[in-house]
Design a protein around this motif. Structure first.
Motif, PDB file in Angstrom:
ATOM      1  N   HIS A 185      21.635  45.042  50.970  1.00 34.83           N
ATOM      2  CA  HIS A 185      21.525  44.938  49.517  1.00 34.83           C
ATOM      3  C   HIS A 185      22.414  43.817  48.992  1.00 34.83           C
ATOM      4  N   VAL A 186      21.842  42.985  48.117  1.00 32.96           N
ATOM      5  CA  VAL A 186      22.542  41.847  47.521  1.00 32.96           C
ATOM      6  C   VAL A 186      22.345  41.917  46.009  1.00 32.96           C
ATOM      7  N   ALA A 187      23.393  41.608  45.245  1.00 32.66           N
ATOM      8  CA  ALA A 187      23.290  41.606  43.783  1.00 32.66           C
ATOM      9  C   ALA A 187      23.960  40.359  43.230  1.00 32.66           C
ATOM     10  N   MET A 188      23.407  39.847  42.124  1.00 32.29           N
ATOM     11  CA  MET A 188      23.912  38.608  41.532  1.00 32.29           C
ATOM     12  C   MET A 188      24.169  38.779  40.043  1.00 32.29           C
ATOM     13  N   LEU A 189      25.320  38.294  39.600  1.00 31.66           N
ATOM     14  CA  LEU A 189      25.603  38.091  38.183  1.00 31.66           C
ATOM     15  C   LEU A 189      25.432  36.602  37.908  1.00 31.66           C
ATOM     16  N   PRO A 190      24.370  36.195  37.223  1.00 30.88           N
ATOM     17  CA  PRO A 190      24.142  34.763  37.005  1.00 30.88           C
ATOM     18  C   PRO A 190      25.277  34.136  36.183  1.00 30.88           C
ATOM     19  N   ALA A 191      25.504  32.869  36.438  1.00 36.35           N
ATOM     20  CA  ALA A 191      26.558  32.146  35.727  1.00 36.35           C
ATOM     21  C   ALA A 191      26.259  32.104  34.232  1.00 36.35           C
ATOM     22  N   THR A 192      27.300  32.203  33.443  1.00 37.42           N
ATOM     23  CA  THR A 192      27.164  32.083  31.990  1.00 37.42           C
ATOM     24  C   THR A 192      27.450  30.666  31.525  1.00 37.42           C
ATOM     25  N   GLY A 193      28.130  29.888  32.348  1.00 37.00           N
ATOM     26  CA  GLY A 193      28.381  28.482  32.060  1.00 37.00           C
ATOM     27  C   GLY A 193      27.560  27.619  32.993  1.00 37.00           C
ATOM     28  N   ARG A 194      27.986  26.386  33.152  1.00 34.08           N
ATOM     29  CA  ARG A 194      27.298  25.485  34.069  1.00 34.08           C
ATOM     30  C   ARG A 194      27.672  25.868  35.493  1.00 34.08           C
ATOM     31  N   SER A 195      26.710  26.334  36.247  1.00 31.76           N
ATOM     32  CA  SER A 195      26.999  26.888  37.563  1.00 31.76           C
ATOM     33  C   SER A 195      27.294  25.802  38.582  1.00 31.76           C
ATOM     34  N   SER A 196      28.351  26.044  39.358  1.00 29.30           N
ATOM     35  CA  SER A 196      28.658  25.190  40.502  1.00 29.30           C
ATOM     36  C   SER A 196      27.990  25.714  41.762  1.00 29.30           C
ATOM     37  N   LEU A 210      29.954  44.979  40.570  1.00 32.11           N
ATOM     38  CA  LEU A 210      29.534  44.027  39.552  1.00 32.11           C
ATOM     39  C   LEU A 210      29.082  44.714  38.272  1.00 32.11           C
ATOM     40  N   ARG A 211      28.940  46.018  38.322  1.00 31.48           N
ATOM     41  CA  ARG A 211      28.471  46.764  37.151  1.00 31.48           C
ATOM     42  C   ARG A 211      29.647  47.166  36.272  1.00 31.48           C
ATOM     43  N   PRO A 212      29.449  47.246  34.959  1.00 30.04           N
ATOM     44  CA  PRO A 212      30.571  47.541  34.068  1.00 30.04           C
ATOM     45  C   PRO A 212      31.149  48.934  34.231  1.00 30.04           C
ATOM     46  N   GLY A 261      33.171  52.787  38.373  1.00 24.99           N
ATOM     47  CA  GLY A 261      33.770  54.038  38.814  1.00 24.99           C
ATOM     48  C   GLY A 261      35.275  54.039  38.659  1.00 24.99           C
ATOM     49  N   PRO A 262      35.902  55.193  38.912  1.00 26.21           N
ATOM     50  CA  PRO A 262      37.334  55.354  38.659  1.00 26.21           C
ATOM     51  C   PRO A 262      38.219  54.499  39.550  1.00 26.21           C
ATOM     52  N   ASP A 263      37.733  54.073  40.736  1.00 30.55           N
ATOM     53  CA  ASP A 263      38.554  53.267  41.624  1.00 30.55           C
ATOM     54  C   ASP A 263      38.499  51.779  41.300  1.00 30.55           C
ATOM     55  N   THR A 264      37.681  51.399  40.321  1.00 27.72           N
ATOM     56  CA  THR A 264      37.561  50.003  39.967  1.00 27.72           C
ATOM     57  C   THR A 264      38.807  49.530  39.227  1.00 27.72           C
ATOM     58  N   PRO A 265      39.444  48.441  39.666  1.00 28.28           N
ATOM     59  CA  PRO A 265      40.598  47.919  38.928  1.00 28.28           C
ATOM     60  C   PRO A 265      40.197  47.571  37.502  1.00 28.28           C
ATOM     61  N   PRO A 266      40.974  47.960  36.506  1.00 24.51           N
ATOM     62  CA  PRO A 266      40.582  47.695  35.118  1.00 24.51           C
ATOM     63  C   PRO A 266      40.487  46.210  34.801  1.00 24.51           C
ATOM     64  N   GLU A 267      41.141  45.376  35.615  1.00 22.17           N
ATOM     65  CA  GLU A 267      41.123  43.940  35.356  1.00 22.17           C
ATOM     66  C   GLU A 267      39.881  43.249  35.915  1.00 22.17           C
ATOM     67  N   LEU A 268      39.085  43.967  36.731  1.00 21.40           N
ATOM     68  CA  LEU A 268      37.967  43.324  37.410  1.00 21.40           C
ATOM     69  C   LEU A 268      36.937  42.735  36.452  1.00 21.40           C
ATOM     70  N   PRO A 269      36.513  43.410  35.369  1.00 24.59           N
ATOM     71  CA  PRO A 269      35.533  42.793  34.467  1.00 24.59           C
ATOM     72  C   PRO A 269      35.995  41.451  33.912  1.00 24.59           C
ATOM     73  N   ALA A 270      37.302  41.331  33.607  1.00 28.69           N
ATOM     74  CA  ALA A 270      37.811  40.056  33.103  1.00 28.69           C
ATOM     75  C   ALA A 270      37.730  38.978  34.180  1.00 28.69           C
ATOM     76  N   LEU A 271      38.026  39.345  35.424  1.00 23.22           N
ATOM     77  CA  LEU A 271      37.921  38.386  36.523  1.00 23.22           C
ATOM     78  C   LEU A 271      36.477  37.930  36.702  1.00 23.22           C
ATOM     79  N   LEU A 272      35.539  38.878  36.685  1.00 23.16           N
ATOM     80  CA  LEU A 272      34.135  38.514  36.847  1.00 23.16           C
ATOM     81  C   LEU A 272      33.665  37.610  35.709  1.00 23.16           C
ATOM     82  N   LYS A 273      34.120  37.886  34.504  1.00 28.02           N
ATOM     83  CA  LYS A 273      33.756  37.047  33.365  1.00 28.02           C
ATOM     84  C   LYS A 273      34.246  35.621  33.574  1.00 28.02           C
ATOM     85  N   GLU A 274      35.452  35.502  34.098  1.00 22.59           N
ATOM     86  CA  GLU A 274      36.024  34.183  34.367  1.00 22.59           C
ATOM     87  C   GLU A 274      35.249  33.456  35.463  1.00 22.59           C
ATOM     88  N   LEU A 275      34.925  34.161  36.527  1.00 22.65           N
ATOM     89  CA  LEU A 275      34.195  33.541  37.634  1.00 22.65           C
ATOM     90  C   LEU A 275      32.802  33.096  37.203  1.00 22.65           C
TER      91      LEU A 275
END
Length: 489
Positions: free
Chosen positions: A63-74, A91-93, A96-110
């Motif tokens: 199984h593979v999942a993608m969050l498409p780039a929101t900016g100009r993708s490299s 990758l989903r918002p 679950g409870p073990d997800t670091p709370p900072e992860l959504p911000a990191l994904l947004k940045e990436l």
């Protein structure tokens, strides 16, 4: 890998059902069939051989999942968040409870720079795919050998793990042959190829770094920029030497816990020597079980199991409180707040054992190993031998990719390693060992613990500069602690 549950950054997941008769050549010709799968994700199945040593044999779907780039993708950035467990769900918002709370911000940045693509390892998948099954029996708790007091207890632990493994083998069918990190590394290269990426750009956390180590050996000519966060050492062939690194790290962590408590007024043991408080509690438990509520007691093994559960920095406040309350006459927290977790029905533990402990010592051989661990880490660290062995005790006969020194050929581009001063999950000694075997490795140390990429802004800044432009931090660079500052405020 989260050493407490095997899923620090991942939710429990299940085995991928084999896809018999699917032609690999056809999958290559047509690429990946992406479909919308909720939460802004696009998902696809990567069809690969069950065992890459037998490319014409049965096939399985990864199984593979993608969050498409929101900016100009490299281009694509392939990620694996460890476990071994499902990374795509991270990758989903609402992961679950073990997800670091900072992860959504990191994904947004990436996503400002990349199409972020998560790949699940063998035996793992999101439940929503409909291709997941559970092993019929749960594995024994990884804390089981710490709690064990007799040889019969060890035998019962082994029997439970053997029953779990038998159920997983039956559920997996032919896919059972492929549960190794070496096969996952092949999957990464197949995904790179389907994405049209000339060189692999990859970020691996914890167990995700095991796949990266295999990739370096198998495909050195296709290595691009690879980031290692909390590296799990797969390069030490001696089980005893591997356990020794964990024992020494945990012994040092007891001192780190003491120092943290001395600085934090909010620590329940502030004003007294936290290390000596632990020693006193152990001495009491060795004389007689400690009293707890409802007529229960806590014996020495249960005390150590709770302390292992609480020795990671985010749980230091709970551990300090548990020790203070136990010294005051109530050790209940070692059964409840810090109580041992039950075994999982996931196949992740089987993959780990195939990669790290395909050949186990006998009971008598391990007693000798433990005596040597007690000699170098007598206060606390010695118990790590039982903890790590407890994952695999009783399992046998699975696929195998045993630990060995890295065998990397040719010139490898610069790679970035992040090593945390407070990482007792994938111990710093093992991380240093892996990096030292790669001439092009650049080590960035930081003051936090395991899986801190998302929560340390200095670390994030350096990692992003590396992944986007290949810029490396200066030799000897260090990011100060940020996450540990939040503990015990």
């Amino acid at each position: 890998m989260n050493r407490r549950t095997l899923t620090a950054l991942c939710l429990a997941a299940c085995l991928v059902v084999p896809f018999a008769g699917v032609a690999l050549a056809s999958a290559r010709a047509h690429g990946l069939a992406w479909k919308e799968c909720g939460d802004g994700l696009r998902c696809a199945d990567l069809i690969v051989p069950v065992d890459w040593a037998d490319p014409g044999g049965p096939k399985t779907a990864v199984h593979v999942a993608m969050l498409p780039a929101t900016g100009r993708s490299s281009g694509p950035l392939i990620v694996n968040f460890g476990g071994p467990g499902t990374s795509t769900v991270m990758l989903r918002p609402a992961a679950g409870p073990d997800t670091p709370p900072e992860l959504p911000a990191l994904l947004k940045e990436l996503r400002r720079h990349f199409d972020v693509i998560a790949v699940d390892p063998r035996g793992m998948s999101e439940q929503i795919t409909g291709k997941a099954v559970s092993c019929a029996e749960p594995a024994a708790s990884v804390f089981g050998l710490i709690i064990a007091r007799t040889k019969d207890d060890w035998d019962a632990h082994a029997a439970q793990n053997a029953a779990h493994q038998a159920g997983c083998r039956k559920a997996a069918r032919s896919a059972w042959r492929g549960l190794t990190a070496r096969n996952v590394a092949h999957d990464l290269d197949a995904l790179r190829d389907r994405l049209g990426q000339e060189k692999l750009r990859y970020a691996g956390n914890s167990y995700g770094t095991v796949y990266a180590q295999a990739y370096l050996e198998l495909f050195p000519q296709r290595v691009g920029r690879i980031y290692f966060d909390g590296t799990a050492d797969h390069t030490q062939p001696s089980l005893e030497a591997w356990l020794r690194s964990y024992a020494l790290t945990q012994e040092r962590h007891l001192t780190r816990f003491h120092d943290w408590c001395a600085r934090r007024k909010s620590c329940a043991l502030h004003g007294r020597d936290a290390g000596k408080a632990w020693d006193e509690l152990v001495a009491r438990a060795r004389r007689a079980p400690l009293p707890a509520t409802s007529g229960r007691t806590v014996h020495e093994g249960q005390l150590y199991a709770g302390a292992v559960n609480g020795m990671t920095p985010p749980r230091w406040p709970m551990l300090a409180t548990a020790i203070r309350k136990a010294l005051d006459g109530d050790a209940t927290d070692f059964l409840t707040v810090l109580g041992p977790e039950e075994g999982s029905s996931s196949v992740g533990g089987d993959s780990l054992c195939n990669d790290f402990m395909p050949d186990l010592p006998t009971y008598e051989e391990f007693q000798a190993i433990e005596s040597r661990l007690r000699a170098i880490a007598p206060r606390f660290g010695w118990v790590e031998g039982r903890f790590e062995l407890g994952r695999c005790w009783g399992r046998s006969g699975g696929a195998s990719w045993a630990p060995h020194p890295l065998r990397v050929r040719g010139d490898i581009p610069p790679l970035l390693f992040a090593i945390g001063d407070l990482d007792n999950n994938t111990n710093y000694l093992g991380q240093q060992r892996v990096a030292a075997q790669i001439p092009s490795a650049r080590v960035l140390t930081h003051g936090d613990g395991h899986a801190s990429w998302a929560g340390n802004s200095c670390l994030r800044r350096h990692v992003l500069a590396y992944l986007t432009a290949g810029a490396l931090p200066a030799p000897g660079a260090h990011c100060p602690a940020e996450r540990i500052q939040e503990v015990g405020k």
